[in-house]
Scaffold this active site. Sequence first.
Site, PDB file in Angstrom:
ATOM      1  N   GLN A 159       0.755  -0.967   0.049  1.00 23.55           N
ATOM      2  CA  GLN A 159       0.171   0.181   0.152  1.00 23.55           C
ATOM      3  C   GLN A 159       0.896   1.429   0.205  1.00 23.55           C
ATOM      4  O   GLN A 159       1.736   1.309   0.701  1.00 23.55           O
ATOM      5  CB  GLN A 159      -0.922   0.194   1.081  1.00 23.55           C
ATOM      6  CG  GLN A 159      -1.910   1.184   0.903  1.00 23.55           C
ATOM      7  CD  GLN A 159      -2.847   1.370   2.300  1.00 23.55           C
ATOM      8  OE1 GLN A 159      -2.340   1.586   3.296  1.00 23.55           O
ATOM      9  NE2 GLN A 159      -4.307   1.303   2.204  1.00 23.55           N
ATOM     10  N   TYR A 174      -5.917  10.738   3.835  1.00 22.25           N
ATOM     11  CA  TYR A 174      -4.768  11.295   3.434  1.00 22.25           C
ATOM     12  C   TYR A 174      -4.676  12.025   1.916  1.00 22.25           C
ATOM     13  O   TYR A 174      -5.754  12.283   1.473  1.00 22.25           O
ATOM     14  CB  TYR A 174      -3.836   9.923   3.295  1.00 22.25           C
ATOM     15  CG  TYR A 174      -3.681   9.355   4.856  1.00 22.25           C
ATOM     16  CD1 TYR A 174      -3.025  10.027   5.773  1.00 22.25           C
ATOM     17  CD2 TYR A 174      -4.199   8.093   5.100  1.00 22.25           C
ATOM     18  CE1 TYR A 174      -2.856   9.758   7.347  1.00 22.25           C
ATOM     19  CE2 TYR A 174      -4.104   7.510   6.352  1.00 22.25           C
ATOM     20  CZ  TYR A 174      -3.465   8.293   7.323  1.00 22.25           C
ATOM     21  OH  TYR A 174      -3.537   7.965   8.715  1.00 22.25           O
ATOM     22  N   ARG A 203      -7.927   2.113  -2.808  1.00 22.35           N
ATOM     23  CA  ARG A 203      -8.663   2.082  -1.516  1.00 22.35           C
ATOM     24  C   ARG A 203      -9.338   3.560  -1.299  1.00 22.35           C
ATOM     25  O   ARG A 203      -8.709   4.485  -1.643  1.00 22.35           O
ATOM     26  CB  ARG A 203      -8.006   1.921  -0.465  1.00 22.35           C
ATOM     27  CG  ARG A 203      -8.536   1.576   0.921  1.00 22.35           C
ATOM     28  CD  ARG A 203      -7.708   1.333   1.924  1.00 22.35           C
ATOM     29  NE  ARG A 203      -8.404   0.281   2.710  1.00 22.35           N
ATOM     30  CZ  ARG A 203      -8.451  -0.096   4.174  1.00 22.35           C
ATOM     31  NH1 ARG A 203      -7.623   0.665   4.954  1.00 22.35           N
ATOM     32  NH2 ARG A 203      -9.216  -1.039   4.675  1.00 22.35           N
ATOM     33  N   GLY A 209      -9.151  -7.127   9.803  1.00 19.22           N
ATOM     34  CA  GLY A 209      -8.053  -6.492  10.130  1.00 19.22           C
ATOM     35  C   GLY A 209      -7.671  -6.845  11.536  1.00 19.22           C
ATOM     36  O   GLY A 209      -6.973  -7.798  11.823  1.00 19.22           O
ATOM     37  N   ARG A 210      -8.309  -6.165  12.354  1.00 16.89           N
ATOM     38  CA  ARG A 210      -7.923  -6.424  13.801  1.00 16.89           C
ATOM     39  C   ARG A 210      -8.030  -7.685  14.454  1.00 16.89           C
ATOM     40  O   ARG A 210      -7.067  -8.329  15.172  1.00 16.89           O
ATOM     41  CB  ARG A 210      -8.990  -5.478  14.989  1.00 16.89           C
ATOM     42  CG  ARG A 210      -8.183  -4.111  14.679  1.00 16.89           C
ATOM     43  CD  ARG A 210      -9.274  -3.016  15.131  1.00 16.89           C
ATOM     44  NE  ARG A 210     -10.510  -3.012  14.247  1.00 16.89           N
ATOM     45  CZ  ARG A 210     -11.488  -2.059  14.604  1.00 16.89           C
ATOM     46  NH1 ARG A 210     -11.617  -1.469  15.635  1.00 16.89           N
ATOM     47  NH2 ARG A 210     -12.493  -2.007  13.641  1.00 16.89           N
TER      48      ARG A 210
HETATM   49  C1  LIG Z   1      -3.141  -0.803  13.771  1.00 16.26           C
HETATM   50  C2  LIG Z   1      -4.176  -0.419  12.703  1.00 16.26           C
HETATM   51  C3  LIG Z   1      -3.261   0.142  11.533  1.00 16.26           C
HETATM   52  C4  LIG Z   1      -3.946   0.577  10.361  1.00 16.26           C
HETATM   53  N1  LIG Z   1      -3.124   1.131   9.467  1.00 16.26           N
HETATM   54  C5  LIG Z   1      -3.689   1.293   8.168  1.00 16.26           C
HETATM   55  C6  LIG Z   1      -2.865   1.572   6.968  1.00 16.26           C
HETATM   56  O1  LIG Z   1      -1.691   1.798   7.022  1.00 16.26           O
HETATM   57  N2  LIG Z   1      -3.395   2.099   5.854  1.00 16.26           N
HETATM   58  C7  LIG Z   1      -4.876   1.895   5.850  1.00 16.26           C
HETATM   59  O2  LIG Z   1      -5.451   1.929   4.524  1.00 16.26           O
HETATM   60  N3  LIG Z   1      -5.714   1.469   6.922  1.00 16.26           N
HETATM   61  C8  LIG Z   1      -5.060   0.987   7.942  1.00 16.26           C
HETATM   62  N4  LIG Z   1      -5.915   0.805   9.118  1.00 16.26           N
HETATM   63  C9  LIG Z   1      -7.243   0.595   8.757  1.00 16.26           C
HETATM   64  C10 LIG Z   1      -7.603  -0.898   8.594  1.00 16.26           C
HETATM   65  O3  LIG Z   1      -7.122  -1.255   7.040  1.00 16.26           O
HETATM   66  C11 LIG Z   1      -9.078  -1.506   8.333  1.00 16.26           C
HETATM   67  O4  LIG Z   1      -9.683  -0.759   7.482  1.00 16.26           O
HETATM   68  C12 LIG Z   1      -9.751  -1.195   9.650  1.00 16.26           C
HETATM   69  O5  LIG Z   1      -9.019  -1.642  11.027  1.00 16.26           O
HETATM   70  C13 LIG Z   1     -11.102  -1.776   9.851  1.00 16.26           C
HETATM   71  O6  LIG Z   1     -10.991  -3.235   9.776  1.00 16.26           O
HETATM   72  P1  LIG Z   1     -11.204  -4.149  10.934  1.00 16.26           P
HETATM   73  O7  LIG Z   1     -12.342  -3.816  11.752  1.00 16.26           O
HETATM   74  O8  LIG Z   1     -11.186  -5.587  10.391  1.00 16.26           O
HETATM   75  O9  LIG Z   1     -10.019  -3.967  11.838  1.00 16.26           O
HETATM   76  C14 LIG Z   1      -5.391   0.464  10.369  1.00 16.26           C
HETATM   77  C15 LIG Z   1      -5.954  -0.109  11.426  1.00 16.26           C
HETATM   78  C16 LIG Z   1      -5.422  -0.508  12.402  1.00 16.26           C
HETATM   79  C17 LIG Z   1      -6.353  -1.194  13.545  1.00 16.26           C
END
Ligand SMILES: Cc1cc2nc3c(=O)[nH]c(=O)nc-3n(C[C@H](O)[C@H](O)[C@H](O)COP(=O)(O)O)c2cc1C
Length: 390
Positions: free
Chosen positions: A104, A176, A228, A320-321
């Site tokens: 990314q 961003y 995205r 993600g999480r």
């Molecule tokens: C620790 C953390 C870091 C993240 N870093 C990014 C990132 O670098 N780029 C991005 O587009 N989204 C980032 N996100 C958002 C995640 O890609 C994702 O969209 C968000 O956590 C929701 O999904 P989830 O509920 O499955 O965690 C981040 C989220 C978390 C929790």
Amino acid sequence: MTNYQFLKPYTFANGATVKNRVVIPPMTEQSSLEDGSVSRDELYYAGLRAGGVGMFISPVANVTANGKGFEGQLSAADDKFIPSLAKLATAMKGTGHGSKAILQIFHAGRMSMSTILRGTQPESASAVAAPREGMETPRELTDAEVQDIVTAFGEATRRAILAGFDGVEIHGANTYLIQQFFSPHSNRRTDKWGGSVEKRMTFGLEIIKAAKAAIDQYATSPFILGYRISPEEIEEPGIRIPDTLQFIDKLADEPLDYLHISMGNAWRKSLNDKSETEPTILRIKKTVNNRVPLISVGAIQTPADAEKVMDAGIDFVAIGREYLREPHWIQKVEAGLEDTIRYRVNRTELDDLGLNPALMEFLGLLGTDLGFEGEADTGVVSPYDVVLNK
Ligand SMILES: Cc1cc2nc3c(=O)[nH]c(=O)nc-3n(C[C@H](O)[C@H](O)[C@H](O)COP(=O)(O)O)c2cc1C
């Protein structure tokens, strides 16, 4: 039950095949070295989660030095990072018929800070600060500088190809720089990069063109190009869903292999228009009308949650999480060991899970904890709520 739809392979129009529909979305761990090279902690973190999912998207990497948005950010801003990126790509793929590793790439724009940029003022479409506590007023980029950043996205794509990644994801979401150009809050320009909603799309579309040109020139096998996008923002004036649907209608005809819809809850309805009853992802799906595959993300934890996304006709589901808690989620589903999937973790397991203090601190900033065993959820309110949708 192991005949879930999300376990089925998918072949993109460009010929690349992924072994299933589960995606690890980009998650910054703030764990790269000071210069932006990948650290051993990150290689361990990635290797632990690699190999099972169809696509593994990296933490976001900055395409120029001034595009850095976090301490410990991964960098793709110079050729000197290619060997470092190559190590990460190898770790993210895993062994055998592993995961497709996607890098990314972004520029943080006004969401950065002069401390992170070591004294340099953040830059953006216009000199308007993000309406959040502590954010600085950025410097307005000149036309030539905007063009240089477009070129830098192409260069970062070339580096991703040379480093052995299987694709790049252009980060046009989460407030961003690319989103800042689309937003009427952060983009007050009157040149070719701003003004009407169509002109505010120009920056994102030019970046796609630059990335595609790099792929055409350097890739020797099918290379995935994703984008995205966040459907809305809360700024006033700000991006609203009708603007986004107009942009998505345009993006669906671009040479993209997927569109990744960034939301904190996959079934979220409009944040701004409370009278809207349809989940945003379904409105986007109708607009796209099968022209480009979609990735849905947000609060997906269980196999049933993931299957519900498939039932709605969405092509990919990102987790993600939950993948922080459970690095072997997909392997456990495939092996019929769903009962052993972890939805809470113990603090003593953090090291084994590759969740180092820098990542834990970032999670705290995001206002989320991992559901520690025996502890109540902190429910902290964070400036990233729109991303994580509390
Ligand atoms: C620790 C953390 C870091 C993240 N870093 C990014 C990132 O670098 N780029 C991005 O587009 N989204 C980032 N996100 C958002 C995640 O890609 C994702 O969209 C968000 O956590 C929701 O999904 P989830 O509920 O499955 O965690 C981040 C989220 C978390 C929790």
